[in-house]
Scaffold this active site. Structure first.
Site, PDB file in Angstrom:
ATOM      1  N   PRO A   1       0.847  -1.199   0.000  1.00 36.42           N
ATOM      2  CA  PRO A   1       0.000   0.000   0.000  1.00 36.42           C
ATOM      3  C   PRO A   1       0.880   1.245   0.000  1.00 36.42           C
ATOM      4  CG  PRO A   1      -0.736  -1.562   1.657  1.00 36.42           C
ATOM      5  CD  PRO A   1       0.609  -2.040   1.174  1.00 36.42           C
ATOM      6  N   LYS A   2       0.590   2.180  -0.929  1.00 32.71           N
ATOM      7  CA  LYS A   2       1.494   3.324  -1.129  1.00 32.71           C
ATOM      8  C   LYS A   2       0.798   4.634  -0.823  1.00 32.71           C
ATOM      9  CE  LYS A   2       3.728   0.640  -4.680  1.00 32.71           C
ATOM     10  NZ  LYS A   2       2.861  -0.538  -4.502  1.00 32.71           N
TER      11      LYS A   2
ATOM     12  N   GLU B   1      17.328 -13.715   0.246  1.00 34.39           N
ATOM     13  CA  GLU B   1      17.446 -13.488  -1.208  1.00 34.39           C
ATOM     14  C   GLU B   1      18.874 -13.052  -1.536  1.00 34.39           C
ATOM     15  OE1 GLU B   1      14.412 -10.799  -2.632  1.00 34.39           O
ATOM     16  OE2 GLU B   1      14.453 -11.631  -4.662  1.00 34.39           O
TER      17      GLU B   1
HETATM   18  C1  6MZ Z   1      11.960  -8.536  -2.997  1.00 35.03           C
HETATM   19  C2  6MZ Z   1      10.293  -7.821  -4.399  1.00 35.03           C
HETATM   20  C3  6MZ Z   1      10.735  -8.708  -5.413  1.00 35.03           C
HETATM   21  O1  6MZ Z   1       4.147  -4.213  -3.947  1.00 35.03           O
HETATM   22  O2  6MZ Z   1       4.296  -2.464  -5.722  1.00 35.03           O
HETATM   23  N1  6MZ Z   1       9.244  -7.154  -4.880  1.00 35.03           N
HETATM   24  N2  6MZ Z   1      10.901  -7.745  -3.209  1.00 35.03           N
HETATM   25  N3  6MZ Z   1      12.443  -9.395  -3.914  1.00 35.03           N
HETATM   26  C4  6MZ Z   1      11.870  -9.507  -5.138  1.00 35.03           C
HETATM   27  N4  6MZ Z   1      12.451 -10.362  -6.033  1.00 35.03           N
HETATM   28  C5  6MZ Z   1      12.627 -10.108  -7.399  1.00 35.03           C
HETATM   29  N5  6MZ Z   1       9.914  -8.576  -6.470  1.00 35.03           N
HETATM   30  C6  6MZ Z   1       8.996  -7.627  -6.126  1.00 35.03           C
HETATM   31  O3  6MZ Z   1       4.999  -4.833  -6.218  1.00 35.03           O
HETATM   32  C7  6MZ Z   1       6.338  -4.479  -6.467  1.00 35.03           C
HETATM   33  C8  6MZ Z   1       7.149  -4.533  -5.193  1.00 35.03           C
HETATM   34  O4  6MZ Z   1       7.255  -5.881  -4.738  1.00 35.03           O
HETATM   35  C9  6MZ Z   1       8.522  -6.104  -4.135  1.00 35.03           C
HETATM   36  C10 6MZ Z   1       9.286  -4.780  -4.212  1.00 35.03           C
HETATM   37  O5  6MZ Z   1       9.078  -4.066  -3.012  1.00 35.03           O
HETATM   38  C11 6MZ Z   1       8.592  -4.074  -5.374  1.00 35.03           C
HETATM   39  O6  6MZ Z   1       8.712  -2.670  -5.310  1.00 35.03           O
HETATM   40  P1  6MZ Z   1       3.979  -3.893  -5.409  1.00 35.03           P
HETATM   41  O7  6MZ Z   1       2.629  -4.292  -5.933  1.00 35.03           O
END
Ligand code: 6MZ
Length: 362
Positions: A99-100, A226
């Protein structure tokens, strides 16, 4: 591939903004280019590029967030993402998103989430079940019909939401997200995720919010390992999350602890390969965890960013580790145990899989 698509599947690790169609991202970027907000020719190749190291992925997310963060767009991408998963025969989707707050768009974390929920109501290729509490019964029928989302009635997808805390956020913002999740529990929110660039932020910043969530009974999943960070990995496992994502950079002690605690792992093969957190698929820890019968779930992570689908992830696991159709089906069905939705949903999913099993003739 056709067979993998035909099998019912459960997706437990999918980020909303990582799952957007390239065509939609390009269309939105072009519109912003026309308005002079961005230079389209500069971003086109960034969107279309396929192999990115982990740090580049987070630069791409910054760009995606510029393109997507207004209410109307959040609603649109949510609708499309759910329709795409449903088309891949995903029958239960736990979609996660951060949520932003964006003052320039009049957006709060709550209004962002409401825009996501609105997107679920717009889905029309499939019936969306958003909350078990809203199932039709005599006393709540009108409410149920309003909130259950429109659909054709023939095909159905359960969608539940996880609210993500981004590692860039403050302790206060994390707590705001947890409070929002608690308020929206009856509207389809079932848990909390900690994600974001793993080289940014400190575990301790988020601990108070995560502990509060846990005390309130909200299930938690953590992006864990990760990148190499032994202290954090250990602290995260000690926290006893309900699931973890990735687990790419675990040492021997971490594997032992994980296996002893039997914490389910959300495995994202293509994501780990593309971001080079795993050198090649044949040495991916999926192999060892699968062999040792450790609870695991195959997931996409960011199907848009990594040009994949859940069916493609099953196919990759099958071709690399020699899983036959029966094993793939069993792996998919086993994921029911690890969903954050209630037992009623689990029972319904078990029936869905039982029906599919007869049809697939395994
Ligand atoms: C960590 C990740 C990710 O939340 O804006 N996100 N966080 N590792 C990953 N591996 C590749 N892939 C995505 O979706 C985008 C957000 O999800 C997280 C990051 O915070 C990214 O900004 P939403 O819908």
């Amino acid at each position: 591939m056709e067979w993998c698509v035909s099998m019912p599947k459960i997706e437990l690790h999918a980020h909303l903004n990582g799952s957007i169609r390239d065509s939609t991202l390009l269309e939105l970027a072009r519109e912003l280019g026309d308005k002079g907000v961005i230079v389209f020719s500069d971003v086109e190749h960034v969107i279309l590029k396929n192999d990115r190291a982990l740090s580049e992925v987070f630069k791409l997310f910054d760009l995606i967030h510029i393109i997507t963060t207004d209410h109307k767009t959040v609603t649109r991408i949510t609708k499309e993402v759910v329709e795409d998963f449903a088309a891949d025969n995903v029958v239960y989707l736990e979609l996660r998103t951060t949520p932003k707050r964006n003052d320039s768009k009049g957006m709060s974390k709550r209004s962002y989430l409401e825009a996501v929920l609105e997107g679920l109501r717009y889905v029309n290729s499939v019936e969306v079940d958003l909350s078990h509490k809203l199932k039709p019964d005599i006393s709540t029928q009108s409410h149920a019909v309003d909130d259950k989302c429109n659909g054709t009635g023939s095909k159905k997808i359960y969608v539940r939401l996880l609210l993500s805390i981004d590692r860039r956020e403050t302790a206060e913002a994390a707590m705001e997200t947890v409070n929002l999740a608690l308020e929206m529990r009856d509207s389809g929110v079932v848990g909390i995720d900690l994600s974001g660039n793993p080289i940014i932020g400190e575990w301790l910043t988020f601990l108070p919010a995560l502990e509060f969530a846990k005390k309130q009974g909200l299930p938690i999943t953590l992006h864990c390992g990760e990148v190499p960070n032994p202290d954090e990995i250990h602290a995260m496992l000690d926290f006893l999350p309900r699931r973890i994502g990735h687990a790419c950079c675990f040492g021997d002690d971490d594997w032992n602890l994980l296996k002893r605690l039997k914490i389910p792992v959300e495995i994202c093969l293509t994501s780990n390969l593309r971001t080079e957190t795993i050198a090649s698929v044949d040495i991916h820890h999926f192999g060892d965890l699968y062999k040792s019968n450790h609870p695991l779930i195959l997931c996409t992570d960011d199907s848009g960013v990594f040009s994949t689908s859940l069916s493609a992830e099953y196919l990759l696991a099958s071709s690399t580790f020699g899983l036959g159709k029966k094993e793939m089906f069993e792996l998919s069905e086993k994921a029911i145990e690890f969903i954050f939705a209630c037992d009623g949903v689990k029972r319904e999913l078990q029936m869905t899989f039982a029906t599919a099993l007869k049809k697939l003739n395994l």
